[in-house]
Design a protein around this motif. Structure first.
Motif, mmCIF file in Angstrom:
data_model
loop_
_atom_site.group_PDB
_atom_site.id
_atom_site.type_symbol
_atom_site.label_atom_id
_atom_site.label_comp_id
_atom_site.label_asym_id
_atom_site.label_seq_id
_atom_site.Cartn_x
_atom_site.Cartn_y
_atom_site.Cartn_z
ATOM 1 N N PHE A 93 0.829 -1.205 0.000
ATOM 2 C CA PHE A 93 0.000 0.000 0.000
ATOM 3 C C PHE A 93 0.867 1.260 0.000
ATOM 4 O O PHE A 93 0.480 2.285 -0.577
ATOM 5 C CB PHE A 93 -0.929 -0.005 1.208
ATOM 6 N N ALA A 94 2.023 1.202 0.661
ATOM 7 C CA ALA A 94 2.909 2.370 0.666
ATOM 8 C C ALA A 94 3.447 2.666 -0.732
ATOM 9 O O ALA A 94 3.559 3.835 -1.131
ATOM 10 C CB ALA A 94 4.063 2.142 1.644
ATOM 11 N N VAL A 95 3.774 1.622 -1.496
ATOM 12 C CA VAL A 95 4.236 1.828 -2.873
ATOM 13 C C VAL A 95 3.116 2.405 -3.731
ATOM 14 O O VAL A 95 3.320 3.347 -4.520
ATOM 15 C CB VAL A 95 4.756 0.505 -3.458
ATOM 16 N N MET A 96 1.910 1.856 -3.579
ATOM 17 C CA MET A 96 0.763 2.407 -4.311
ATOM 18 C C MET A 96 0.493 3.851 -3.887
ATOM 19 O O MET A 96 0.198 4.725 -4.721
ATOM 20 C CB MET A 96 -0.467 1.540 -4.064
ATOM 21 N N GLY A 97 0.609 4.111 -2.586
ATOM 22 C CA GLY A 97 0.416 5.476 -2.109
ATOM 23 C C GLY A 97 1.483 6.418 -2.618
ATOM 24 O O GLY A 97 1.206 7.605 -2.873
ATOM 25 N N LEU A 98 2.722 5.917 -2.791
ATOM 26 C CA LEU A 98 3.787 6.767 -3.328
ATOM 27 C C LEU A 98 3.482 7.184 -4.763
ATOM 28 O O LEU A 98 3.741 8.328 -5.161
ATOM 29 C CB LEU A 98 5.116 6.020 -3.251
ATOM 30 N N ILE A 99 2.927 6.259 -5.537
ATOM 31 C CA ILE A 99 2.538 6.604 -6.911
ATOM 32 C C ILE A 99 1.455 7.687 -6.899
ATOM 33 O O ILE A 99 1.533 8.682 -7.640
ATOM 34 C CB ILE A 99 2.063 5.346 -7.653
ATOM 35 N N LEU A 100 0.434 7.500 -6.044
ATOM 36 C CA LEU A 100 -0.610 8.515 -5.946
ATOM 37 C C LEU A 100 -0.055 9.843 -5.447
ATOM 38 O O LEU A 100 -0.485 10.915 -5.899
ATOM 39 C CB LEU A 100 -1.717 8.021 -5.013
ATOM 40 N N GLY A 132 -4.783 -0.148 4.490
ATOM 41 C CA GLY A 132 -4.479 0.334 3.155
ATOM 42 C C GLY A 132 -5.222 1.593 2.783
ATOM 43 O O GLY A 132 -4.644 2.539 2.234
ATOM 44 N N SER A 133 -6.524 1.654 3.071
ATOM 45 C CA SER A 133 -7.321 2.816 2.676
ATOM 46 C C SER A 133 -6.823 4.088 3.357
ATOM 47 O O SER A 133 -6.689 5.144 2.713
ATOM 48 C CB SER A 133 -8.789 2.571 3.013
ATOM 49 N N ALA A 134 -6.559 4.003 4.656
ATOM 50 C CA ALA A 134 -6.104 5.183 5.394
ATOM 51 C C ALA A 134 -4.749 5.655 4.876
ATOM 52 O O ALA A 134 -4.517 6.865 4.718
ATOM 53 C CB ALA A 134 -6.031 4.864 6.882
ATOM 54 N N LEU A 135 -3.847 4.723 4.590
ATOM 55 C CA LEU A 135 -2.523 5.113 4.112
ATOM 56 C C LEU A 135 -2.596 5.714 2.712
ATOM 57 O O LEU A 135 -1.941 6.730 2.429
ATOM 58 C CB LEU A 135 -1.591 3.902 4.120
ATOM 59 N N LEU A 136 -3.391 5.109 1.824
ATOM 60 C CA LEU A 136 -3.523 5.654 0.471
ATOM 61 C C LEU A 136 -4.110 7.059 0.489
ATOM 62 O O LEU A 136 -3.617 7.964 -0.202
ATOM 63 C CB LEU A 136 -4.387 4.724 -0.375
ATOM 64 N N ALA A 137 -5.160 7.261 1.278
ATOM 65 C CA ALA A 137 -5.791 8.579 1.340
ATOM 66 C C ALA A 137 -4.853 9.607 1.971
ATOM 67 O O ALA A 137 -4.758 10.751 1.495
ATOM 68 C CB ALA A 137 -7.095 8.487 2.129
ATOM 69 N N SER A 138 -4.145 9.227 3.026
ATOM 70 C CA SER A 138 -3.235 10.165 3.691
ATOM 71 C C SER A 138 -2.080 10.560 2.780
ATOM 72 O O SER A 138 -1.690 11.737 2.720
ATOM 73 C CB SER A 138 -2.700 9.546 4.984
ATOM 74 N N MET A 139 -1.520 9.592 2.063
ATOM 75 C CA MET A 139 -0.404 9.905 1.169
ATOM 76 C C MET A 139 -0.872 10.743 -0.018
ATOM 77 O O MET A 139 -0.134 11.621 -0.485
ATOM 78 C CB MET A 139 0.272 8.619 0.704
ATOM 79 N N THR A 140 -2.069 10.510 -0.517
ATOM 80 C CA THR A 140 -2.598 11.364 -1.581
ATOM 81 C C THR A 140 -2.812 12.782 -1.081
ATOM 82 O O THR A 140 -2.516 13.756 -1.795
ATOM 83 C CB THR A 140 -3.912 10.781 -2.110
ATOM 84 N N ALA A 141 -3.323 12.923 0.139
ATOM 85 C CA ALA A 141 -3.480 14.263 0.720
ATOM 86 C C ALA A 141 -2.127 14.947 0.878
ATOM 87 O O ALA A 141 -1.999 16.159 0.644
ATOM 88 C CB ALA A 141 -4.185 14.152 2.076
ATOM 89 N N LEU A 142 -1.104 14.188 1.246
ATOM 90 C CA LEU A 142 0.239 14.765 1.352
ATOM 91 C C LEU A 142 0.732 15.232 -0.023
ATOM 92 O O LEU A 142 1.394 16.274 -0.123
ATOM 93 C CB LEU A 142 1.195 13.729 1.942
ATOM 94 N N GLY A 143 0.410 14.475 -1.074
ATOM 95 C CA GLY A 143 0.769 14.912 -2.416
ATOM 96 C C GLY A 143 0.081 16.210 -2.804
ATOM 97 O O GLY A 143 0.684 17.080 -3.459
#
Length: 461
Positions: free
Chosen positions: A87-94, A377-388
């Protein structure tokens, strides 16, 4: 000059190496830190560093807190790390995609994003919805569960930024303040409340409050909305026996059965950690004693393994993140970005501090994860997208783009500059080459000997 005058003059002179042998280090450090804090690119780099530290800490702690139970289930001890790392790798892409998009894209896409978030949240109340611990806030897609409310938070923050920035000159009129703000927010909150997830509802209320406050809405209307929201939370609490039991346990400290088991074990983990902790990977609570050790109560595992220093370090990271977001709001002159940053900061920081207060016993038990750190996964993806999104806004601060490009150019030049070949440098400077420096001497010697022979031959002739 007499010896007396020389001695008196030498005592008047203060040698620099006697008071400051290494020079004015404090002055250089003070000037360097001051110029760094004044840099227009500070927020851009600070968001990257803080995000990397929080996500890296989360991966380490998810591995530590989940390894024992994964082995007990017959899985690999690294299964939790692999899941969270994926999920962190997917979040990094987002994150990278969100950081590269301009702020104008988010303003134009605010309504479609909000509609997509509402549509995903509606799926919770279809046959795709899944109940977890009494809350219907997940959907099952194949073998993976998704929590739509996490992405709805991001969409709501962007939508509020676009809406309130457009209506900002008219916010003193009740009609423009109420419509379509109240119906949209009510729909988003209502869909989450229907799933009985009060913790997520409270976080979304903080998001809305942060965005409306920074938008410049009249204080009387803000106070009225806050009173209405508080009344709604009280009504939801009073009508639920489970929530009332949690509040009574928190207020009176008397628990029936094992209703205080999770909070007691969390406090026990913090107490066992002491100042320096029992050591990374040495937690006792993660051996099945603390429920949700890798999720909502991962802060207790941090306190047990890393001690008070570790928990204060996590608090310091989120405090620095709060300062960076506040600095962005004060430096950016675009209302859309200001309001969106306020909503995102109220979401991420409010949820983080609520989680830490729950674990430390300062609030009743509310099921919200620790952003960037808790497993999920959902929380990490959303948080990393918000950071982007925040990084994209930081690149548009006054002077930030020029400072970032100058820094990147300096890095590229330092990487691409290579030492010149020895012969080429010698030829350019006009200096004699080392390999041929002695040849003229040898040649002159041979020439002299030939000249001598020829002269002798001439004399013989």
């Amino acid at each position: 000059m007499t010896m007396e005058e020389t001695r008196r003059r030498s005592t008047d002179v203060v040698r620099p190496d006697e008071e400051q042998p290494l020079g004015n280090i404090s002055g250089r450090v003070r000037d360097g830190v001051g110029s760094w804090l004044r840099s227009p690119a500070l927020d851009f780099y600070a968001l990257i560093v803080l995000g990397a530290l929080l996500i890296g800490l989360g991966l380490v702690m998810v591995l530590s807190s989940s390894s024992v139970l994964n082995i007990a289930r017959g899985e690999s001890g690294f299964a939790g790390l692999f899941r969270q790392g994926t999920f962190a790798v997917m979040g990094l892409i987002l994150l990278v995609v969100a950081a590269c998009l301009p702020p104008g894209f988010y303003r134009r896409a605010a309504w479609p994003l909000f509609g997509l978030g509402i549509a995903l949240q509606l799926l919770v109340h279809t046959p795709l919805g899944v109940d977890v611990a009494g809350n219907r806030n997940w959907i099952q897609l194949g073998g993976q569960r998704l929590q739509p409310s996490e992405f709805l938070k991001l969409a709501l923050a962007v939508w509020l930024g676009a809406l309130l920035a457009t209506k900002r000159p008219l916010l003193n009129r009740p009609a423009h303040l109420l419509f379509p703000l109240v119906p949209g927010v009510g729909l988003a909150l209502g869909l989450v409340v229907l799933g009985h997830d009060l913790g997520t509802t409270l976080v979304m209320c903080m998001l809305v409050a942060g965005a409306v406050w920074v938008s410049g809405a009249p204080r009387r209307w803000f106070a009225a909305a806050a009173a209405a929201g508080l009344a709604g939370v009280v009504a939801l609490t009073v009508t639920s026996s489970n929530r009332m039991a949690r509040i009574e346990n928190w207020l009176h400290g008397t628990c029936e059965g094992d209703s205080c088991y999770q909070s007691d074990q969390g406090l026990m983990g913090l107490a066992e950690g002491g100042w320096w902790g029992v050591g990374l990977g040495e937690s006792r609570q993660k051996w099945g004693r603390l429920p949700a050790a890798e999720d909502d109560y991962i802060f207790a595992i941090i306190g047990e393994e890393l001690g008070l220093i570790g928990t204060l370090g996590v608090l310091a990271l989120f405090t620095c993140l709060a300062l960076v977001m506040f600095r962005m709001i004060t430096r950016i002159d675009d209302h859309f970005m200001q309001i969106t940053i306020a909503g995102l900061s109220a979401w991420l920081l409010g949820q983080a501090f609520v989680n830490m207060m729950v674990v430390t016993g300062l609030m009743p038990v509310i099921g919200v994860p620790l952003p960037f750190i808790s497993a999920g996964g959902s929380a990490l993806l959303a948080s990393m997208t918000a950071l982007g999104v925040l990084i994209s806004f930081a690149r548009r601060e006054p002077g930030a783009a020029e400072a970032i490009s100058a820094r990147m150019g300096a890095v590229r030049r330092s990487i691409t500059v290579l030492p010149a070949p020895r012969d080429a440098s010698a030829g350019r400077t006009g200096a004699p080459k080392r390999g041929r420096s002695s040849s003229p001497t040898r040649g002159s010697g041979r020439s002299r000997s030939r000249t001598g022979r020829s002269s002798r031959t001439t004399r013989k002739g």
